[in-house]
Scaffold this motif. Structure first.
Motif, PDB file in Angstrom:
ATOM      1  N   ALA A  26      25.200   3.792   6.932  1.00 48.93           N
ATOM      2  CA  ALA A  26      24.814   5.182   7.188  1.00 48.93           C
ATOM      3  C   ALA A  26      23.997   5.682   6.641  1.00 48.93           C
ATOM      4  N   SER A  27      24.882   6.364   5.900  1.00 47.36           N
ATOM      5  CA  SER A  27      24.255   7.726   5.187  1.00 47.36           C
ATOM      6  C   SER A  27      23.140   8.035   4.219  1.00 47.36           C
ATOM      7  N   GLU A  28      23.141   6.422   4.322  1.00 46.85           N
ATOM      8  CA  GLU A  28      21.390   6.106   2.976  1.00 46.85           C
ATOM      9  C   GLU A  28      20.528   6.175   3.683  1.00 46.85           C
ATOM     10  N   LEU A  29      21.104   5.358   5.362  1.00 43.88           N
ATOM     11  CA  LEU A  29      19.960   5.065   6.051  1.00 43.88           C
ATOM     12  C   LEU A  29      19.198   6.398   6.823  1.00 43.88           C
ATOM     13  N   THR A  30      20.121   7.261   7.171  1.00 48.40           N
ATOM     14  CA  THR A  30      20.029   8.876   7.636  1.00 48.40           C
ATOM     15  C   THR A  30      19.059   9.423   6.350  1.00 48.40           C
ATOM     16  N   ARG A  31      18.955   9.723   5.349  1.00 52.69           N
ATOM     17  CA  ARG A  31      18.762   9.783   3.672  1.00 52.69           C
ATOM     18  C   ARG A  31      17.594   9.174   3.589  1.00 52.69           C
ATOM     19  N   GLN A  32      16.672   7.850   4.245  1.00 50.06           N
ATOM     20  CA  GLN A  32      15.514   7.944   3.903  1.00 50.06           C
ATOM     21  C   GLN A  32      14.663   8.102   4.981  1.00 50.06           C
ATOM     22  N   TYR A  33      15.229   7.725   6.198  1.00 51.92           N
ATOM     23  CA  TYR A  33      14.602   9.045   7.464  1.00 51.92           C
ATOM     24  C   TYR A  33      14.527  10.769   7.213  1.00 51.92           C
ATOM     25  N   ASN A  34      14.553  10.732   6.680  1.00 56.03           N
ATOM     26  CA  ASN A  34      14.553  12.362   6.135  1.00 56.03           C
ATOM     27  C   ASN A  34      16.001  12.889   7.894  1.00 56.03           C
ATOM     28  N   HIS A  35      16.916  12.302   8.464  1.00 49.25           N
ATOM     29  CA  HIS A  35      17.434  12.829   9.106  1.00 49.25           C
ATOM     30  C   HIS A  35      18.567  13.737   8.598  1.00 49.25           C
ATOM     31  N   GLY A  36      19.007  15.213   9.482  1.00 47.88           N
ATOM     32  CA  GLY A  36      19.943  16.050   9.502  1.00 47.88           C
ATOM     33  C   GLY A  36      21.310  15.273   9.466  1.00 47.88           C
ATOM     34  N   GLN A  37      21.588  14.761  10.489  1.00 45.91           N
ATOM     35  CA  GLN A  37      22.641  14.127  10.609  1.00 45.91           C
ATOM     36  C   GLN A  37      22.980  12.535  10.606  1.00 45.91           C
ATOM     37  N   ILE A  38      24.385  11.725  10.493  1.00 46.89           N
ATOM     38  CA  ILE A  38      24.323  10.915  10.333  1.00 46.89           C
ATOM     39  C   ILE A  38      24.768  10.801  12.223  1.00 46.89           C
ATOM     40  N   GLU A  39      24.032   9.423  13.248  1.00 46.10           N
ATOM     41  CA  GLU A  39      24.571   9.408  13.811  1.00 46.10           C
ATOM     42  C   GLU A  39      24.631   7.750  14.492  1.00 46.10           C
ATOM     43  N   VAL A  40      25.426   7.685  15.486  1.00 49.88           N
ATOM     44  CA  VAL A  40      25.020   6.041  15.892  1.00 49.88           C
ATOM     45  C   VAL A  40      24.327   5.763  15.968  1.00 49.88           C
ATOM     46  N   GLU A  41      23.480   5.715  16.155  1.00 53.12           N
ATOM     47  CA  GLU A  41      22.358   5.111  15.772  1.00 53.12           C
ATOM     48  C   GLU A  41      22.077   4.010  14.448  1.00 53.12           C
ATOM     49  N   HIS A  42      22.264   5.214  13.435  1.00 55.87           N
ATOM     50  CA  HIS A  42      22.361   4.514  12.141  1.00 55.87           C
ATOM     51  C   HIS A  42      23.825   3.362  11.736  1.00 55.87           C
ATOM     52  N   LEU A  43      24.555   4.057  12.553  1.00 54.61           N
ATOM     53  CA  LEU A  43      25.701   2.911  12.045  1.00 54.61           C
ATOM     54  C   LEU A  43      25.455   1.780  12.997  1.00 54.61           C
ATOM     55  N   LEU A  44      24.957   1.546  14.044  1.00 55.94           N
ATOM     56  CA  LEU A  44      24.425   0.696  14.605  1.00 55.94           C
ATOM     57  C   LEU A  44      24.204   0.076  13.413  1.00 55.94           C
ATOM     58  N   MET A  45      22.846   0.208  13.055  1.00 52.88           N
ATOM     59  CA  MET A  45      21.385  -0.332  12.676  1.00 52.88           C
ATOM     60  C   MET A  45      21.989  -0.852  10.963  1.00 52.88           C
ATOM     61  N   THR A  46      23.424   0.145  10.604  1.00 51.32           N
ATOM     62  CA  THR A  46      23.667  -0.470   9.130  1.00 51.32           C
ATOM     63  C   THR A  46      24.641  -1.973   9.918  1.00 51.32           C
ATOM     64  N   MET A  47      24.960  -1.722  10.513  1.00 58.93           N
ATOM     65  CA  MET A  47      26.290  -2.999  10.986  1.00 58.93           C
ATOM     66  C   MET A  47      25.356  -4.330  11.178  1.00 58.93           C
ATOM     67  N   LEU A  48      23.958  -3.619  12.215  1.00 53.46           N
ATOM     68  CA  LEU A  48      23.737  -5.169  11.676  1.00 53.46           C
ATOM     69  C   LEU A  48      22.719  -6.013  10.624  1.00 53.46           C
ATOM     70  N   GLN A  49      22.777  -5.116   9.394  1.00 54.70           N
ATOM     71  CA  GLN A  49      22.019  -5.423   8.273  1.00 54.70           C
ATOM     72  C   GLN A  49      23.004  -5.494   7.188  1.00 54.70           C
ATOM     73  N   GLN A  50      24.181  -5.849   8.265  1.00 52.58           N
ATOM     74  CA  GLN A  50      25.227  -6.213   6.507  1.00 52.58           C
ATOM     75  C   GLN A  50      24.992  -7.688   6.240  1.00 52.58           C
ATOM     76  N   GLU A  51      25.443  -8.438   5.581  1.00 52.98           N
ATOM     77  CA  GLU A  51      25.136  -9.414   4.704  1.00 52.98           C
ATOM     78  C   GLU A  51      26.651 -10.178   5.510  1.00 52.98           C
ATOM     79  N   SER A  52      26.421 -11.608   6.252  1.00 54.44           N
ATOM     80  CA  SER A  52      27.855 -12.041   6.578  1.00 54.44           C
ATOM     81  C   SER A  52      28.561 -11.068   7.548  1.00 54.44           C
TER      82      SER A  52
END
Length: 183
Positions: free
Chosen positions: A17-43
């Protein structure tokens, strides 16, 4: 918050989620970043839970992407910090962990915590047909009565379905034939 008390998948989701936040150039790690990364986790178990709960997984992903694209961007900033809304979700996840009497905080605790307060991730899940009650039911089917007692519990969920075979389903249908033992 003790990161060593997170499961491997939960820790991985926070880190991604922290990496995704940097990719989007967002200033803070939000709940949506976390949910997106949980959806993308392999297995990962979160997509399984959402599907078992009857939710539209593609709609969740699409709405999350749209929301992430709309968030304000910050350029030249330092490491992203944890947003206040995400901090609340993390605190609620600890409460979920304690309710389940688990020893480690896992991604399912994080998912359940997203339903505790009004946030965009909660609204996205709700719009895709997912409620907290449905998540609890799906989680019960996937996890059963197992507790989270180590850092990698997700691999143990539904072990019978993953590694076992239902011999009744494999049996031939129709008329029974005697076995030929002379071969």
């Amino acid at each position: 918050m003790k990161i060593e008390r997170f499961t491997d998948k939960a820790r991985e989701a926070i880190q991604q989620a922290s990496e995704l936040t940097r990719q989007y150039n967002h200033g803070q790690i939000e709940v949506e970043h976390l949910l997106m990364t949980m959806l993308q986790q392999e297995s990962g178990v979160v997509p399984q839970i959402i599907q078992k709960a009857g939710g539209n997984l593609q709609l969740v992903r699409r709405n999350l992407e749209t929301n992430l694209e709309r968030m304000p961007r910050v350029y030249g900033a330092s490491e992203p910090s944890i947003a206040p809304r995400l901090r609340v979700v993390l605190e609620d996840a600890w409460k979920e962990m304690n309710t389940f009497k688990d020893e480690y905080l896992s991604v399912e605790h994080l998912l359940l915590a997203m339903f505790q307060s009004e946030n965009i991730a909660h609204q996205i899940l709700k719009a895709a047909g997912v409620t907290r009650e449905q998540v609890m039911n799906a989680l019960t089917q996937i996890r059963g009565a197992q507790r989270v007692t180590d850092q990698s519990p997700e691999g143990k969920y539904q072990a019978l379905e993953k590694y076992g075979r239902n011999l009744t389903e494999l049996a031939p249908t129709g008329e029974a034939r005697p076995c030929d033992w002379t071969r």
